[in-house]
Design an enzyme around this catalytic site. Structure first.
Site, short mmCIF file in Angstrom:
data_model
loop_
_atom_site.label_atom_id
_atom_site.label_comp_id
_atom_site.label_asym_id
_atom_site.label_seq_id
_atom_site.Cartn_x
_atom_site.Cartn_y
_atom_site.Cartn_z
CB THR A 1 4.87 2.05 -3.35
OG1 THR A 1 4.05 1.02 -2.77
CG2 THR A 1 6.13 1.44 -3.89
CB CYS B 1 -1.53 -5.07 -4.16
SG CYS B 1 -0.54 -3.96 -5.14
CB CYS C 1 -1.03 -7.37 -7.18
SG CYS C 1 -0.43 -6.04 -8.23
NE ARG D 1 -0.84 6.51 -5.08
CZ ARG D 1 0.41 6.47 -4.61
NH1 ARG D 1 0.72 7.05 -3.47
NH2 ARG D 1 1.34 5.82 -5.28
CB CYS E 1 -2.36 -1.57 -6.90
SG CYS E 1 -1.42 -2.24 -8.27
ZN LIG Z 1 -1.44 -4.31 -7.30
#
Ligand SMILES: [Zn+2]
Length: 346
Positions: A30, A34, A38, A63, A65
């Site tokens: 993805t 995180c 999370c 990036r 989360c």
């Molecule tokens: Zn997360």
């Protein structure tokens, strides 16, 4: 000290934040990174990469989360981690540690350390240290060591300072006869009502508190039991802790969890009445007082509710003001509302 990969993966599975080391994980498929706690779906272990910092994750092209917001790991949380690591040093030291040594160990000036410690823990580092030594002393006494051995093993300099320093209500001799256990294991979990810290003694669950972050949850527990020896729960307790979280989220059943309820005789009577209120129902403070045969004692009832250490299991959230008004709740009125709504739905 770095955690090994296995431990980090375990932390992700358990959705726990370690305060000994903060790390982040990225998911290859993805491109998102995180915090270990999370709440999003658990990724495949093969797709997980670890980062020691937010910068490292971003440099690798990941990036943040949108669910766990790793970048909002604020100054506040860093400070709490510093304070907790100071608590750990105190917990593990055989001897009394000076403010200077503790402050240096966590990278703060003595002045800031003293001030920040008090802000988060509620007591000074020296008071905390006294609490830890008292707890250790109590534990050694219950292990049937001689009183002199216990005094020296718990970090006291001399026999007289042990008596001056510790806050035992009873003399050591009487105390040992009583054999009160103050060893608490804890675990922090996320629930639909926020983070929850669960503390367990040999006798049963002694604490269930809600908090807005895992670190605050731990601080809440330590604040509540400044004298106790507090450690993370081992694997043997995970089933009980899982069952407790399940009960909190769905209390529409008889609670059969083992409880270690500590309180005055009056508090215990109040909590007994609270436990008779069915999920989804409420009682007013006056009604509880009447049921106890003390109709004028509604203020004392409210104070017993405020002193509840076992959220949901002792359902103080089911006690409301006159005409059903949601009065205070020690874990927040919004959470009280959410708990009551959850019970009405089920
Ligand atoms: Zn997360």
């Amino acid at each position: 000290m770095l955690m090994d990969t296995h431990k980090r993966w375990q932390a992700i599975i358990n959705r726990t934040l370690s305060d000994s080391e903060l790390f982040f994980y990225g998911v290859l498929t993805t491109g998102v990174f995180c915090r270990p706690d999370c709440s999003s779906k658990l990724p495949k272990q093969d797709n997980v990469v670890f980062f020691n910092s937010i910068d490292e994750a971003k440099q690798a092209g990941y990036r943040a989360c949108k669910r766990c917001h790793p970048e909002s790991t604020t100054q506040n949380e860093k400070r709490i981690a510093q304070i907790i690591s100071a608590c750990r040093i105190i917990d593990q030291s055989e001897e009394k540690q000076t403010l200077e040594v503790l402050a240096k160990a966590v990278g703060l000036s003595t002045y800031h350390f003293q001030r920040e410690f008090k802000k988060y823990v509620g007591i000074s580092p020296l008071q905390y240290g006294r609490g830890v030594r008292t707890a250790r002393f109590e534990r050694l006494l219950t292990e049937h060591k001689s009183i002199t051995d216990a005094i020296f093993a718990s970090g006291y300099q001399s026999t007289t300072s042990a008596y001056q320093d510790n806050s035992l209500a009873m003399s050591p001799k009487v105390y040992r006869a009583g054999g009160k256990g103050v060893n608490i294991q804890f675990s922090i979990k996320s629930s639909k009502f926020g983070y929850v810290v669960i503390g367990v003694t040999k006798r049963g669950i002694c604490a269930i508190h809600f908090a807005d972050s895992p670190t605050l949850a731990e601080i809440t527990l330590r604040e509540r039991f400044p004298q106790a020896d507090i450690q993370e729960a081992d694997n043997d307790l995970q089933a009980l802790i899982g069952a407790t979280v399940a009960y909190i989220e769905n209390p529409d059943s008889q609670c059969e969890l083992p409880l270690d309820i500590q309180g005055t005789a009056f508090q215990q009577q109040v909590w007994q009445v609270l436990r008779s209120i069915r999920p989804g129902n409420t009682m007013t403070y006056s009604e509880v007082a009447q049921k106890l045969g003390k109709p004028t004692a509604f203020r004392a009832v409210a104070s017993a509710c405020a002193n509840n250490k076992l959220a949901v299991v002792i359902p103080c959230h089911r006690v409301v003001g006159k005409s059903g008004k949601l009065t205070g709740y020690r874990w927040g009125v919004e959470r009280k509302r959410a708990l009551l709504e959850n019970e009405k739905e089920s």
